[in-house]
Design a protein around this motif. Structure first.
Motif, PDB file in Angstrom:
ATOM      1  N   UNK A  50      45.502  47.539  43.539  1.00  0.00           N
ATOM      2  CA  UNK A  50      44.587  47.342  42.426  1.00  0.00           C
ATOM      3  C   UNK A  50      45.016  46.171  41.568  1.00  0.00           C
ATOM      4  N   UNK A  51      44.188  45.839  40.593  1.00  0.00           N
ATOM      5  CA  UNK A  51      44.495  44.709  39.721  1.00  0.00           C
ATOM      6  C   UNK A  51      45.781  44.933  38.935  1.00  0.00           C
ATOM      7  N   UNK A  93      41.663  46.634  46.350  1.00  0.00           N
ATOM      8  CA  UNK A  93      40.452  47.250  45.830  1.00  0.00           C
ATOM      9  C   UNK A  93      39.365  46.191  45.623  1.00  0.00           C
ATOM     10  N   UNK A  94      38.108  46.606  45.679  1.00  0.00           N
ATOM     11  CA  UNK A  94      37.015  45.644  45.492  1.00  0.00           C
ATOM     12  C   UNK A  94      37.159  44.860  44.190  1.00  0.00           C
ATOM     13  N   UNK A  95      36.940  43.562  44.280  1.00  0.00           N
ATOM     14  CA  UNK A  95      36.961  42.718  43.101  1.00  0.00           C
ATOM     15  C   UNK A  95      38.330  42.231  42.671  1.00  0.00           C
ATOM     16  N   UNK A  96      39.389  42.676  43.351  1.00  0.00           N
ATOM     17  CA  UNK A  96      40.740  42.267  42.962  1.00  0.00           C
ATOM     18  C   UNK A  96      41.008  40.838  43.441  1.00  0.00           C
ATOM     19  N   UNK A  97      41.526  40.012  42.531  1.00  0.00           N
ATOM     20  CA  UNK A  97      41.949  38.651  42.871  1.00  0.00           C
ATOM     21  C   UNK A  97      43.344  38.743  43.479  1.00  0.00           C
ATOM     22  N   UNK A  98      43.436  38.548  44.779  1.00  0.00           N
ATOM     23  CA  UNK A  98      44.718  38.704  45.466  1.00  0.00           C
ATOM     24  C   UNK A  98      45.786  37.780  44.886  1.00  0.00           C
TER      25      UNK A  98
END
Length: 247
Positions: A50-51, A93-98
């Protein structure tokens, strides 16, 4: 000066029996290295990051393998997945900036490099298979940032760009500030001489020239004859590696 080592596919005892200068310890299987690194970072494999993901080093298994290699006795070369490839490959998770997680991840790698050096490990191999795929500018920048930082902690890093061919990433792989560069000369022999020309002369070049499925005494010296011109280009300095073939 010729140095020999394995990229993967053989046990410590097999590597030692083959007379390799460095025996490789750590996760070298493409199927396992993301999971093994996740555990080392205190993260359950398969759970998406997660973020707010935090990382904590748990390197007991790797350090135990290093100790076992030293006890053979032999000179160990530790290997693990590089931080940028880890962030590219691990589920999120969706939307997380790796790449936003990189600044949290790098201190854990720095701590591991320090602990390995304290064990007497002189070379640490970091696998960056993403060098074999097209990379946007932000991921290229992440690689430059990562190796500029890690090289300050340990200049004896062997960057393994073994997801050949490198194609447009060839100049980038030669540019990154690591102590050495490993490439897969089994899959992309046509790139080896260009890499030998581009890689700074103060860095080590390692070429995967023997199939690691079976390592036998005499295989690596025999392979040297096929890359004799590359050795001359490098002033007599070349590492030869037993290279696992990848699908």
């Amino acid at each position: 000066m010729i140095r020999t080592h394995a990229i993967g596919g053989a046990s410590l005892v097999e590597q030692r029996a083959a007379g390799l200068d460095y025996v490789t310890v750590g996760a070298v299987s493409p199927e396992r290295r993301v999971e093994d690194l996740a555990r080392m970072l205190g993260w359950e494999p398969g759970i998406a990051l997660g973020a707010g993901a935090a990382f904590a080093l748990n390197a007991d298994a790797l350090l135990a393998a290093v100790d076992a290699a030293i006890a053979l006795p032999s000179s160990p070369k530790a290997v693990l997945l590089g931080p940028v490839s880890f962030l590219r490959l691990v589920p999120v998770e969706p939307g997380v900036d790796r790449l936003a997680l990189l600044d949290r991840l790098l201190p854990v790698y720095e701590g591991l490099l320090v602990r390995l050096a304290a064990r007497g490990v002189t070379w640490i191999q970091l696998d960056e298979p993403i060098l074999g795929e097209p990379l946007p500018h932000d991921w290229q920048a992440a690689l430059r940032k990562t190796y500029a930082r890690l090289a300050q902690v340990d200049p004896q890093l062997l960057l393994a760009a073994d997801a050949s061919p490198l194609g447009p990433n060839l100049p980038l792989a030669c540019e990154l500030p690591a102590g050495g560069l490993h490439v897969d000369a089994l899959r992309a022999p046509e790139e080896l001489r260009e890499i030998a020309r581009r890689l700074p002369r103060d860095r080590e070049l390692s070429a995967g020239v023997v199939d690691a499925a079976v390592i036998r005494p005499g295989d690596l010296p025999a392979a040297l004859a096929a890359v004799g011109d590359v050795r001359e280009m490098r002033g007599g300095r070349l590492w030869l590696a037993a290279q696992g073939r990848r699908a």
